[in-house]
Design a protein around this motif. Sequence first.
Motif, short mmCIF file in Angstrom:
data_model
loop_
_atom_site.label_atom_id
_atom_site.label_comp_id
_atom_site.label_asym_id
_atom_site.label_seq_id
_atom_site.Cartn_x
_atom_site.Cartn_y
_atom_site.Cartn_z
N CYS A 41 0.96 -1.13 0.02
CA CYS A 41 0.12 -0.05 -0.10
C CYS A 41 0.68 1.35 -0.14
O CYS A 41 0.56 2.18 -0.94
N THR A 42 1.74 1.33 0.96
CA THR A 42 2.73 2.48 1.02
C THR A 42 3.32 2.81 -0.30
O THR A 42 3.48 3.92 -0.57
N CYS A 59 1.39 4.61 -3.29
CA CYS A 59 1.01 5.79 -2.78
C CYS A 59 1.39 6.85 -3.38
O CYS A 59 2.81 7.32 -3.42
N GLY A 109 2.63 7.13 5.43
CA GLY A 109 2.15 6.07 4.47
C GLY A 109 1.05 5.23 5.07
O GLY A 109 0.92 5.32 6.41
N PRO A 110 0.28 4.79 4.18
CA PRO A 110 -0.94 4.08 4.54
C PRO A 110 -0.65 2.95 5.70
O PRO A 110 -1.48 2.83 6.51
N CYS A 144 -2.98 12.35 2.99
CA CYS A 144 -3.56 11.49 2.09
C CYS A 144 -4.80 12.28 1.39
O CYS A 144 -5.29 12.93 1.92
N ASN A 176 -5.25 4.25 -4.43
CA ASN A 176 -4.30 3.09 -4.74
C ASN A 176 -3.96 2.10 -3.73
O ASN A 176 -3.70 0.96 -3.99
N CYS A 177 -3.90 2.66 -2.40
CA CYS A 177 -3.55 1.47 -1.42
C CYS A 177 -4.47 0.61 -1.45
O CYS A 177 -4.29 -0.71 -1.08
N THR A 233 -8.00 3.09 2.24
CA THR A 233 -8.40 4.57 2.41
C THR A 233 -9.62 4.87 3.29
O THR A 233 -9.30 5.70 4.00
#
Lengths: 232, 145
Positions: A150-151, A154, A165-166, A200, A205-206, A217
């Motif tokens: 995920c990160t 992004c 980061g996510p 964010c 995308n994450c 998200t």
Amino acid sequence: MQVTLKILRRDPANSAKPGWQTYSVEAEPMDRVLDLLHKVKWYQDSSLAFRRSCGHGVCGSDAMVINGINRLACKTLVKDLGTVIQVEPLRGFPVEKDLVVNLDGFFSAYRAVHPYLINEESPPERERLQSPEDRARFDSSTKCILCAACTTSCPVFWVNGSYIGPAAIVQAHRFIYDSRDHGLRERMAALNASTGVWRCRTAYNCTEACPRGIPVTQTIEEVKRALLYDRF
Amino acid sequence: MAIRARRYADAKAQASTNTELLWWVFMRVSGVVMVFLVLGHILMNFVLIDVNTINYQYVAGRLSNTTWKIYDWLILVLAMLHGMNGLRYVMDDWIRDPSRRFVTKAVVYSLAVLVTVVGSFSLLNHDFSKDLSQNTPTQGTMTKP
């Protein structure tokens, strides 16, 4: 079937720019991309470097960009990709060698959100009990395996690099929404910073990248909400 | 969290007190408010009357009313703040070099302030009722040329 495996390789010893190297591998449709990487490393080119541990989608070691999408090599089947497969290291981290990236920044962001139960009250005689409903509140964020898919998907993380980061926010969510946890204020230092959750931009995308199906998200938005309700 | 930063920008990034939360709330609130303000503006100036009949007399007639002055000024200020904050997000995200980011922000913010000041002056610092001649109709009834 014969599969063309293109791997973006970089050898820091030669400090050369990354370059594509193509291998031809015999594969079954039900083979995983990890199996193809093993075939290359074991029988064709032992200099190939990549991470993998459990090989069953649980440890999160082998996240990489496969045909342009962040996925786990051990959960991606050849039949879903076709006969030409491109493999790149995760984007946004410094490459150590070939598919191995430096995850120091990723784990320092993880540590910054204090990913453990914070409760100053003296513990009861038995365990701290929790209702099934309270447990369900953060169930999806317990599924994170810290694979960094995920990160590294992004766009804010790619260009900015200092965004927490996510993945770290998902870890924070796991404890912020735990009814037994009282550590929101400690976590806020990292989450409410200008490099925290407010960075964010909901690119989603994450959420698409997560191999565990976590609604990342939405999780980030819930952490924003927790910070908001704490303020007002 | 101890702040260990070499540059001002790092210290700012690590500081836990900042206005990001308030800006986030402002973006949502101003966005919703502006939807209604702008829809009202479109309704009043494009739907209820024929836009081709609008002339200076009509505008001066509206703007000699304090309510419409405040209405238009709110659209101006909210749009500028909302838009500029959005642009700040873009600049923070995409301009990586600190000095280039500083220069770009300085130019963009200066232009934003200039536009807001000029707009506010022309709205609030002029007595539109003086421009109203008694004989000319003020409500979109001018015949088409």
